[in-house]
Structures are given as C-alpha cells and as structure tokens.
Scaffold this motif. Structure first.
Motif, PDB file in Angstrom:
ATOM      1  N   LYS A 181       0.837  -1.201   0.000  1.00 41.07           N
ATOM      2  CA  LYS A 181       0.000   0.000   0.000  1.00 41.07           C
ATOM      3  C   LYS A 181       0.872   1.251   0.000  1.00 41.07           C
ATOM      4  O   LYS A 181       0.584   2.226  -0.707  1.00 41.07           O
ATOM      5  N   ASP A 222      -5.777  -8.226  -9.784  1.00 38.40           N
ATOM      6  CA  ASP A 222      -6.974  -8.218  -8.934  1.00 38.40           C
ATOM      7  C   ASP A 222      -7.195  -9.537  -8.209  1.00 38.40           C
ATOM      8  O   ASP A 222      -8.012  -9.600  -7.285  1.00 38.40           O
ATOM      9  N   ASP A 225      -7.173 -12.111  -5.648  1.00 37.16           N
ATOM     10  CA  ASP A 225      -6.912 -12.098  -4.207  1.00 37.16           C
ATOM     11  C   ASP A 225      -6.356 -10.761  -3.722  1.00 37.16           C
ATOM     12  O   ASP A 225      -5.600 -10.697  -2.742  1.00 37.16           O
ATOM     13  N   LEU A 226      -6.744  -9.676  -4.397  1.00 35.01           N
ATOM     14  CA  LEU A 226      -6.232  -8.356  -4.042  1.00 35.01           C
ATOM     15  C   LEU A 226      -6.880  -7.860  -2.758  1.00 35.01           C
ATOM     16  O   LEU A 226      -8.097  -7.910  -2.605  1.00 35.01           O
ATOM     17  N   ASP A 227      -6.059  -7.377  -1.844  1.00 31.73           N
ATOM     18  CA  ASP A 227      -6.599  -6.779  -0.633  1.00 31.73           C
ATOM     19  C   ASP A 227      -7.323  -5.482  -1.006  1.00 31.73           C
ATOM     20  O   ASP A 227      -6.795  -4.677  -1.795  1.00 31.73           O
ATOM     21  N   PRO A 228      -8.509  -5.236  -0.461  1.00 28.57           N
ATOM     22  CA  PRO A 228      -9.268  -4.017  -0.800  1.00 28.57           C
ATOM     23  C   PRO A 228      -8.486  -2.720  -0.570  1.00 28.57           C
ATOM     24  O   PRO A 228      -8.739  -1.718  -1.247  1.00 28.57           O
ATOM     25  N   ALA A 229      -7.547  -2.739   0.354  1.00 29.27           N
ATOM     26  CA  ALA A 229      -6.773  -1.530   0.636  1.00 29.27           C
ATOM     27  C   ALA A 229      -5.921  -1.107  -0.555  1.00 29.27           C
ATOM     28  O   ALA A 229      -5.521   0.063  -0.659  1.00 29.27           O
ATOM     29  N   ALA A 247      -6.862  -1.536  -3.818  1.00 31.13           N
ATOM     30  CA  ALA A 247      -7.678  -1.311  -5.012  1.00 31.13           C
ATOM     31  C   ALA A 247      -7.656   0.142  -5.500  1.00 31.13           C
ATOM     32  O   ALA A 247      -7.523   0.376  -6.711  1.00 31.13           O
ATOM     33  N   PRO A 248      -7.794   1.158  -4.632  1.00 33.33           N
ATOM     34  CA  PRO A 248      -7.816   2.539  -5.143  1.00 33.33           C
ATOM     35  C   PRO A 248      -6.534   2.931  -5.878  1.00 33.33           C
ATOM     36  O   PRO A 248      -6.586   3.547  -6.946  1.00 33.33           O
TER      37      PRO A 248
END
Length: 269
Positions: free
Chosen positions: A206, A239, A241-245, A247-248
């Motif tokens: 991140k 994408d 198994d991508l952690d939602p954190a 995604a942006p």
C-alpha cells in the motif's frame, strides 16, 4: 511484461558528496540539507552492519528519525529549495534513496564462490527472502520515496523539453529524453508490479502503490501508447486475491495507463 526493480535509474549527474558526520537536528537548515545529512548518517550506519548485528531498523527511534528526514517527500518536493530545481542534484537524491533501498535488499548476499551454481542460487534466494522479511518496512519506505523523488525529476525534465518546439529538439537531446523515459518506465513498472509479489505485506504494498499512484499520470506520459498497453496487460491478474486496501491505488494507475494520447516526453520513447 515484467520489468525488474533491479534496473537502475539512468545516472543523470554526478553523485553528491554526502557527509557521514552526525549533526544535531537543530543545525539542519532545510529539507535538502536534512536529506543529505540524514542519508549520509544512515549509509554510515549501514556500512558498519554485519550479518550478526543486522542493518538499521525503523524500530530504533534514532533510525526512525533519520528515515523521517530522508523520506519526507512532501517537504522536499512541494516547495523545493533552489538546489532541487537542478536536474543533476535532484537525480542524485533519487539515486541515493534507491541505493539505500537496494542495500537492504542485497544485504549479506555475498556467498562463497566455491558453492555449486545451484546451491549459490538457492542460498541467494533464501537470503533475499530473509531480507524482505526483516527489512520490508525500510525498503518499501525508501522505494515509495523514490516514486515521489522521481516524479519531481520528471517534472523538471518536462519543463526543460516543453520550452522548445518538438521540431527544434536535436537528435542528441531526443536520445537523452528517450533514455530517460526508458529508465523511468522500468523503475516505475518494477515498483507497481510489487502489488503482485507475495513477499511484501499489504501495508508495504500500500505504501509503495499509493506513492506510485500519485505520480501515475506523469509516468504514463513518458510511455508511448503501445508500452502503456503492455504495462496495463501485465497488471491483468493483479486483482486476483487483491486486498481491498490496494484497489484505489491500482485503479488510479490503470486509469493513467489507459490513456491513448501521446504528448510531451512520450514522443521520444
């Protein structure tokens, strides 16, 4: 297409002489001086490290203070001092930060040359894995700063080339712009593609991805549209198994890569 972070940023100018003397924070005059002195201090500490003692860690308050002075991109580049209006000095800052990050990555990698090739490769991979486990926070902080630093250098390069008509640019300058774009693209792609690597933690990914996203448009503008397409395709499985954190940041980078127009430095790629 997979471009490695080991591909070095093209050297644009001579390295600055970085002092290794310890200076009291009260004596630090500005962000650029802070960077020079703190990076010199960190490098001096790293030079003294042994496999037994390990490298300087962010958990040490004194080391954390050095990192705060080294990796404060907003303070360095939002209102840069006169020295950082110079391409050579700005590029040297980026190079120093990336060199420190790579020193964490390659720590204790010297192996006995008498080892068979297969064993040497295995031992090197195991050491790199240990380094990533031990120093991932330090590396990701320095690599994220590298994105901010190089975004600043791209801005200087764009200013230089936008001051003259495209047809007036000499062959030598076109080659220089092309080399800059190619080296920058390799560096940027390597950091962005860490999102797909298993050895970084979500927080570390991140940190790097958000820094890369802030400079996504500037970096995409260095690439000819076909290269943008290839880099976009290299992220097709990101994408999974991508952690939602994450995604942006990834969405911002993809949006920049999806632009098909070419103006500015991408014309020289």
């Amino acid at each position: 297409m997979m471009l490695s972070i080991s591909t070095p940023l093209r050297r644009i100018g001579r390295l600055l002489c970085l002092s290794s003397a310890f200076v009291a924070p009260a004596a630090w005059a500005d962000s650029y001086t802070d960077f020079q002195q703190a990076s010199g201090q960190l490098e001096a500490l790293m030079d003294k490290a042994t496999p037994q003692s390990g490298l300087p860690r962010l958990g040490d308050p004194e080391v954390a203070q050095l990192f705060a002075q080294i990796a404060d991109g907003p303070r360095l580049f939002q209102a840069p001092v006169a020295a950082l209006q110079d391409m050579n000095q700005s590029a040297a800052v980026c190079e120093q930060a990336m060199r420190l990050g790579k020193a964490y990555y390659t720590f204790a990698l010297s192996m006995p040359l008498s080892l068979p090739a297969a064993e040497l490769l295995k031992a090197s991979k195991e050491q790199m894995t240990r380094n990533l486990a031990n120093y991932g926070d330090e590396m990701s902080t320095l690599f994220a700063f590298g994105m901010h630093c190089h975004g600043h250098v791209i801005g200087l390069m764009e200013q230089e080339f936008s001051s003259q008509p495209l047809q007036a640019v000499s062959s030598a300058e076109r080659l220089r712009a092309r080399a800059f774009s190619k080296g920058s693209t390799s560096l940027y792609a390597g950091v962005v593609q860490f999102v797909q690597a298993p050895f970084w933690s979500v927080a570390q990914k991140k940190r790097m991805l958000e820094a890369a996203a802030q400079h996504a448009t500037a970096n995409a503008n260095l690439m000819a549209p076909p290269l943008r397409e290839r880099m976009l395709a290299s992220l097709a499985d990101a994408d999974k198994d991508l952690d939602p954190a994450l995604a942006p940041g990834l969405a911002t980078i993809r949006a920049a890569l999806a632009v098909t127009t070419c103006t500015g430095l991408c014309q020289y790629y």
